[in-house]
Design an enzyme around this catalytic site. Sequence first.
Site, PDB file in Angstrom:
ATOM      1  N   GLY A 138       1.060  -1.176   0.256  1.00 52.07           N
ATOM      2  CA  GLY A 138      -0.138   0.098   0.350  1.00 52.07           C
ATOM      3  C   GLY A 138       0.886   1.389   0.283  1.00 52.07           C
ATOM      4  CD  GLU A 378      -4.843  10.262  -5.754  1.00 50.48           C
ATOM      5  OE1 GLU A 378      -4.564  11.475  -5.544  1.00 50.48           O
ATOM      6  OE2 GLU A 378      -6.807  10.535  -6.107  1.00 50.48           O
ATOM      7  CB  THR A 380      -1.706   7.258   4.483  1.00 50.83           C
ATOM      8  OG1 THR A 380      -0.469   7.324   5.148  1.00 50.83           O
ATOM      9  CG2 THR A 380      -2.048   5.872   3.913  1.00 50.83           C
ATOM     10  CD  GLN A 382      -0.669   8.297   9.456  1.00 49.39           C
ATOM     11  OE1 GLN A 382      -1.129   8.035   8.598  1.00 49.39           O
ATOM     12  NE2 GLN A 382      -1.090   8.480  10.632  1.00 49.39           N
TER      13      GLN A 382
HETATM   14  C1  LIG Z   1     -11.937   3.291  -1.144  1.00 47.55           C
HETATM   15  C2  LIG Z   1     -10.406   3.625  -1.411  1.00 47.55           C
HETATM   16  C3  LIG Z   1      -9.817   3.440  -2.521  1.00 47.55           C
HETATM   17  C4  LIG Z   1      -8.744   3.588  -3.384  1.00 47.55           C
HETATM   18  N1  LIG Z   1      -8.450   3.519  -4.314  1.00 47.55           N
HETATM   19  C5  LIG Z   1      -7.198   3.457  -4.890  1.00 47.55           C
HETATM   20  C6  LIG Z   1      -7.493   3.619  -6.188  1.00 47.55           C
HETATM   21  O1  LIG Z   1      -7.754   3.613  -7.210  1.00 47.55           O
HETATM   22  N2  LIG Z   1      -5.940   2.931  -6.893  1.00 47.55           N
HETATM   23  C7  LIG Z   1      -4.869   2.053  -6.085  1.00 47.55           C
HETATM   24  O2  LIG Z   1      -3.855   2.026  -6.410  1.00 47.55           O
HETATM   25  N3  LIG Z   1      -4.775   2.266  -4.775  1.00 47.55           N
HETATM   26  C8  LIG Z   1      -6.334   3.461  -3.710  1.00 47.55           C
HETATM   27  N4  LIG Z   1      -6.401   2.735  -2.899  1.00 47.55           N
HETATM   28  C9  LIG Z   1      -5.954   2.239  -1.515  1.00 47.55           C
HETATM   29  C10 LIG Z   1      -5.054   3.457  -1.031  1.00 47.55           C
HETATM   30  O3  LIG Z   1      -4.037   4.578  -1.701  1.00 47.55           O
HETATM   31  C11 LIG Z   1      -4.202   2.982   0.168  1.00 47.55           C
HETATM   32  O4  LIG Z   1      -5.270   1.875   0.665  1.00 47.55           O
HETATM   33  C12 LIG Z   1      -3.587   3.444   0.980  1.00 47.55           C
HETATM   34  O5  LIG Z   1      -2.087   3.954   0.223  1.00 47.55           O
HETATM   35  C13 LIG Z   1      -2.917   2.745   2.234  1.00 47.55           C
HETATM   36  O6  LIG Z   1      -2.383   1.716   1.607  1.00 47.55           O
HETATM   37  P1  LIG Z   1      -2.873   0.140   2.733  1.00 47.55           P
HETATM   38  O7  LIG Z   1      -4.175   0.341   3.135  1.00 47.55           O
HETATM   39  O8  LIG Z   1      -1.525  -0.611   2.069  1.00 47.55           O
HETATM   40  O9  LIG Z   1      -2.233   1.196   4.927  1.00 47.55           O
HETATM   41  P2  LIG Z   1      -0.509   0.898   4.574  1.00 47.55           P
HETATM   42  O10 LIG Z   1       0.559   0.583   3.301  1.00 47.55           O
HETATM   43  O11 LIG Z   1      -0.228  -0.648   5.356  1.00 47.55           O
HETATM   44  O12 LIG Z   1      -0.559   1.346   6.089  1.00 47.55           O
HETATM   45  C14 LIG Z   1      -1.776   1.168   7.468  1.00 47.55           C
HETATM   46  C15 LIG Z   1      -1.141   1.967   8.121  1.00 47.55           C
HETATM   47  O13 LIG Z   1       0.490   2.504   8.773  1.00 47.55           O
HETATM   48  C16 LIG Z   1       1.096   3.151   8.527  1.00 47.55           C
HETATM   49  N5  LIG Z   1       1.814   3.448   7.428  1.00 47.55           N
HETATM   50  C17 LIG Z   1       2.719   2.564   6.813  1.00 47.55           C
HETATM   51  N6  LIG Z   1       3.783   3.035   6.753  1.00 47.55           N
HETATM   52  C18 LIG Z   1       4.676   4.219   7.509  1.00 47.55           C
HETATM   53  C19 LIG Z   1       5.772   4.653   7.320  1.00 47.55           C
HETATM   54  N7  LIG Z   1       6.661   4.728   7.026  1.00 47.55           N
HETATM   55  N8  LIG Z   1       5.816   5.859   8.189  1.00 47.55           N
HETATM   56  C20 LIG Z   1       4.458   5.674   9.130  1.00 47.55           C
HETATM   57  N9  LIG Z   1       3.241   5.458   8.945  1.00 47.55           N
HETATM   58  C21 LIG Z   1       3.199   4.449   8.078  1.00 47.55           C
HETATM   59  C22 LIG Z   1      -0.461   3.912   7.102  1.00 47.55           C
HETATM   60  O14 LIG Z   1      -0.228   5.743   7.556  1.00 47.55           O
HETATM   61  C23 LIG Z   1      -1.870   3.864   7.816  1.00 47.55           C
HETATM   62  O15 LIG Z   1      -1.788   4.010   8.905  1.00 47.55           O
HETATM   63  C24 LIG Z   1      -7.818   3.367  -1.978  1.00 47.55           C
HETATM   64  C25 LIG Z   1      -8.423   2.397  -0.853  1.00 47.55           C
HETATM   65  C26 LIG Z   1      -9.608   3.060  -0.635  1.00 47.55           C
HETATM   66  C27 LIG Z   1      -9.547   2.106   0.806  1.00 47.55           C
END
Ligand SMILES: Cc1cc2nc3c(=O)[nH]c(=O)nc-3n(C[C@H](O)[C@H](O)[C@H](O)COP(=O)(O)OP(=O)(O)OC[C@H]3O[C@@H](n4cnc5c(N)ncnc54)[C@H](O)[C@@H]3O)c2cc1C
Length: 397
Positions: A138, A378, A380, A382
């Site tokens: 992600g 797009e 988070t 963080q």
């Molecule tokens: C409704 C919805 C629509 C979406 N649409 C799209 C889309 O069209 N195309 C697409 O490609 N993606 C899409 N996404 C995906 C979205 O971009 C990701 O969910 C997002 O980038 C976070 O990735 P993750 O969910 O794997 O969380 P993770 O990366 O696993 O993060 C989990 C938590 O850990 C924190 N974290 C992770 N790494 C760090 C760090 N180094 N330092 C501090 N904190 C950290 C994050 O901020 C978060 O709070 C969508 C998601 C949703 C829910």
Amino acid sequence: MAVATSTGVSFELTDDQKEYRTLAHDFAEGEIRPVAAEADQQSKLPIEVLRKGWDTGLMNLHVPEQYGGAGLGSLDGVLVMEELAWGCSGIATSMEANGLGAAPVIIAGTEAQKEKYLGMLTEDFKFSAFGLTEPGAGSDVSGIQTTATLSEDGTHYVINGSKTFITNAEIADWITIFAMTDKSAGHRGLTAFIMDVKKPDGSPADGFTCEGHMDKLGQRASPTNAIAFMDMKIPVENRLGEEGEGFKIAMKTLDATRPGVGGMATGVARAALEYAMAYAVERVQFGMPIAMNQGVNFLIADMATNIEAARLLTWQGAWLHDQGKRATLQSSHAKRFAADSCMSATTDAVQIFGGYGYTKEYPVEKLMRDAKIFQIYEGTSQIQRLVIAKELMMPRG
Ligand SMILES: Cc1cc2nc3c(=O)[nH]c(=O)nc-3n(C[C@H](O)[C@H](O)[C@H](O)COP(=O)(O)OP(=O)(O)OC[C@H]3O[C@@H](n4cnc5c(N)ncnc54)[C@H](O)[C@@H]3O)c2cc1C
């Protein structure tokens, strides 16, 4: 866009921008708001509303006019997105997701790719999507596992893997996907492709599967899907840029689209403020409207100030982008601040409504649920902070 003057920048919008903003506002009020609650409850995209939006010229905002789009600048687009999201941010997200799918093509596509794929979106009521996120990758896209292997005869790539959380995947005709052409190179091994996901008869392309609409907390009108590729063939002419340029293309895309998310978050916060103000002057407790209490006033004042600040940051990121300047830092400032202040504004709006705000009888609980995603998709909040700190202390120049 805002007019540059000899003394700096004017915040006065052009007549065209005011007209576009009014068009978007009227559309949000007349077409989006009346169906927003039902679309949320049923978790169903009101496709007929998007069709009207397409007819009205409120989709494909940034597709250049030569490919049939509205050809709007970044700031123009932000104005439209604030209004549409004021109507319903789930519907607005799906209405403008073509922008996310199309941005890599605008950034890195050949003339032939632009004509074919951007033209597809503007000549007909069709959709694209952006496929970056995977179940295990992600925030850290260097962990992407989807692979693209060039065939021996060099005519096509074979794609294997899966993506998740892809907005509009279930209605998309083509998806920009990011896959590893060299796994050992981390993010430098990522390559971008345009993937046709439907056959001419509308059935899924060979090797492509799309799972059903995810059941989400907020923005429930907008379809979000998991997708998978099994030995899917992509012709070599559908590669965007060179092998290994995928990460750069993805980051440039997000630099361009993050002000739009800032605009949408500002629109949702503004809706929350308007509902909260109207309620606060009507609701009587202790013999007077709750608006007479300084404790409530201060919540309203902070919401209003944060909305102004979020809008200005968003306009700044968009304006820099329109000037052809690097906007990574300002886009992250805008997206992070607008998302976090939207979450706080919608939570405070529920607070001002008291117990009624916690029910589905009033619109503010939906706004609070919808707001949460701005802090996640797009990049988070963080990750935006990481970008901001890196840009400040280790700038790329
Ligand atoms: C409704 C919805 C629509 C979406 N649409 C799209 C889309 O069209 N195309 C697409 O490609 N993606 C899409 N996404 C995906 C979205 O971009 C990701 O969910 C997002 O980038 C976070 O990735 P993750 O969910 O794997 O969380 P993770 O990366 O696993 O993060 C989990 C938590 O850990 C924190 N974290 C992770 N790494 C760090 C760090 N180094 N330092 C501090 N904190 C950290 C994050 O901020 C978060 O709070 C969508 C998601 C949703 C829910």
